[in-house]
Design an enzyme around this catalytic site. Sequence first.
Site, PDB file in Angstrom:
ATOM      1  N   MET A  47      68.398  29.803  64.638  1.00 35.12           N
ATOM      2  CA  MET A  47      69.167  31.029  64.875  1.00 35.12           C
ATOM      3  C   MET A  47      69.568  31.089  66.349  1.00 35.12           C
ATOM      4  O   MET A  47      69.838  32.162  66.889  1.00 35.12           O
ATOM      5  CB  MET A  47      68.345  32.248  64.469  1.00 35.12           C
ATOM      6  CG  MET A  47      68.044  32.236  62.973  1.00 35.12           C
ATOM      7  SD  MET A  47      67.787  33.862  62.257  1.00 35.12           S
ATOM      8  CE  MET A  47      66.337  34.377  63.135  1.00 35.12           C
ATOM      9  N   GLY A  48      69.610  29.934  67.001  1.00 37.00           N
ATOM     10  CA  GLY A  48      70.040  29.875  68.394  1.00 37.00           C
ATOM     11  C   GLY A  48      68.949  30.332  69.345  1.00 37.00           C
ATOM     12  O   GLY A  48      67.771  30.344  68.988  1.00 37.00           O
ATOM     13  N   ALA A  49      69.373  30.724  70.571  1.00 36.66           N
ATOM     14  CA  ALA A  49      68.426  31.036  71.657  1.00 36.66           C
ATOM     15  C   ALA A  49      67.423  29.884  71.749  1.00 36.66           C
ATOM     16  O   ALA A  49      66.202  30.079  71.706  1.00 36.66           O
ATOM     17  CB  ALA A  49      67.734  32.380  71.419  1.00 36.66           C
ATOM     18  N   LEU A  50      67.981  28.715  71.869  1.00 41.02           N
ATOM     19  CA  LEU A  50      67.182  27.491  71.734  1.00 41.02           C
ATOM     20  C   LEU A  50      66.162  27.332  72.862  1.00 41.02           C
ATOM     21  O   LEU A  50      66.443  27.622  74.020  1.00 41.02           O
ATOM     22  CB  LEU A  50      68.106  26.266  71.711  1.00 41.02           C
ATOM     23  CG  LEU A  50      69.138  26.250  70.570  1.00 41.02           C
ATOM     24  CD1 LEU A  50      70.008  24.991  70.668  1.00 41.02           C
ATOM     25  CD2 LEU A  50      68.476  26.334  69.204  1.00 41.02           C
ATOM     26  N   HIS A  96      62.643  24.152  69.550  1.00 42.39           N
ATOM     27  CA  HIS A  96      63.798  23.675  68.766  1.00 42.39           C
ATOM     28  C   HIS A  96      64.162  22.246  69.175  1.00 42.39           C
ATOM     29  O   HIS A  96      64.467  21.401  68.330  1.00 42.39           O
ATOM     30  CB  HIS A  96      65.038  24.543  69.029  1.00 42.39           C
ATOM     31  CG  HIS A  96      64.916  25.962  68.570  1.00 42.39           C
ATOM     32  ND1 HIS A  96      64.915  27.015  69.444  1.00 42.39           N
ATOM     33  CD2 HIS A  96      64.814  26.487  67.324  1.00 42.39           C
ATOM     34  CE1 HIS A  96      64.825  28.150  68.758  1.00 42.39           C
ATOM     35  NE2 HIS A  96      64.760  27.856  67.472  1.00 42.39           N
ATOM     36  N   GLY A 147      59.480  24.364  62.167  1.00 46.50           N
ATOM     37  CA  GLY A 147      58.251  24.478  62.960  1.00 46.50           C
ATOM     38  C   GLY A 147      57.148  25.192  62.179  1.00 46.50           C
ATOM     39  O   GLY A 147      57.425  26.079  61.365  1.00 46.50           O
ATOM     40  N   LYS A 152      55.121  27.252  63.395  1.00 46.55           N
ATOM     41  CA  LYS A 152      54.860  28.628  63.852  1.00 46.55           C
ATOM     42  C   LYS A 152      55.136  29.583  62.693  1.00 46.55           C
ATOM     43  O   LYS A 152      54.401  30.524  62.452  1.00 46.55           O
ATOM     44  CB  LYS A 152      55.716  29.000  65.058  1.00 46.55           C
ATOM     45  CG  LYS A 152      55.477  30.448  65.486  1.00 46.55           C
ATOM     46  CD  LYS A 152      56.239  30.831  66.715  1.00 46.55           C
ATOM     47  CE  LYS A 152      57.701  31.039  66.451  1.00 46.55           C
ATOM     48  NZ  LYS A 152      58.013  32.236  65.636  1.00 46.55           N
ATOM     49  N   GLN A 156      57.061  30.630  56.191  1.00 45.65           N
ATOM     50  CA  GLN A 156      58.453  30.240  55.919  1.00 45.65           C
ATOM     51  C   GLN A 156      58.522  28.783  55.464  1.00 45.65           C
ATOM     52  O   GLN A 156      59.226  28.434  54.508  1.00 45.65           O
ATOM     53  CB  GLN A 156      59.290  30.444  57.184  1.00 45.65           C
ATOM     54  CG  GLN A 156      60.661  29.788  57.132  1.00 45.65           C
ATOM     55  CD  GLN A 156      61.523  30.117  58.330  1.00 45.65           C
ATOM     56  OE1 GLN A 156      62.114  31.176  58.380  1.00 45.65           O
ATOM     57  NE2 GLN A 156      61.614  29.207  59.298  1.00 45.65           N
TER      58      GLN A 156
END
Length: 282
Positions: free
Chosen positions: A30-33, A37, A149, A151, A155
């Site tokens: 979702m970006g904000a790499l 990532h 990931g 984390k 998911q």
Amino acid sequence: MSFYNKQSELKPLLNSLLEAKNTIGFVPTMGALHEGHLSLMRESLTNNSVTVVSVFVNPTQFNNPEDLKKYPRTIESDIEKIKNLNSSIIVYAPEIDDIYEGKTISNSFDFDGLEFQMEGKHRPRHFDGVGTIVKKLFEIVQPTNAYFGEKDFQQLAIIKKLVQKHHIPVNIIGCEIYREENNLAMSSRNERLAANERANASFIYQTLIEAKKLFGTKSAKEVTDWVTKIFGKQKMFTLEYFEIADEATLLKCKKKNKNKKFRAFIAVFVNNIRLIDNISLK
Ligand code: PAF
């Protein structure tokens, strides 16, 4: 690096790469790499002939509109980071309509109950949103291998279930949690923490480490009570949940069993910013 924001332009390229027997590694984001990532991208670059990264803030997985509004959107610096990592990466950063075609709603999924535990209890329909977007992205990108990931361990389990139940031909690769220097699990949300909050958030991982030690001699309930008690004394952090659960079913551990793998999961608010983390108890 090549950039696409329309699936109608990306798909023909990917089809020809697949016909030429390339393997496609896929890193959905979702970006904000951050480094976490980039570590997934490195893994994909090592093991595939082509790497595709998607950057899309998926509205249907946000149960809290405020969280969606505040989610960092940093496409220019994201592209810069990807370019610096490897110029052969293909980026797909669509607008909402390229994905949802005017109807921004999620489908309903049955993940055999995995969706009702932990995050599912606190973020209603979150996993329907995740299932919807990940399934759509898999249809567009047709990856050989896809990287997620640990984390977001729940998911990851749900995406494995999605692939199994919908017969999607992709290998799901879980990658270890990437941590900041103070062991705070890397997350795009960390950017929203004040400097002192970010420094003190190492408390979350320290608690997990301590919980792991305690689980050697204490029951899951005793460890959970201990975590609840120490968070009760904290001013900066509000504990949303701490659970010790079976890695396979994500059901709460009622009784220790040496044939099962247990993991501790935690969600904490720091000044309205929600952070999650987990640790294997093996
Ligand atoms: O983990 C994330 O960043 C998101 O949930 C994902 C998998 C990219 C789907 O939007």
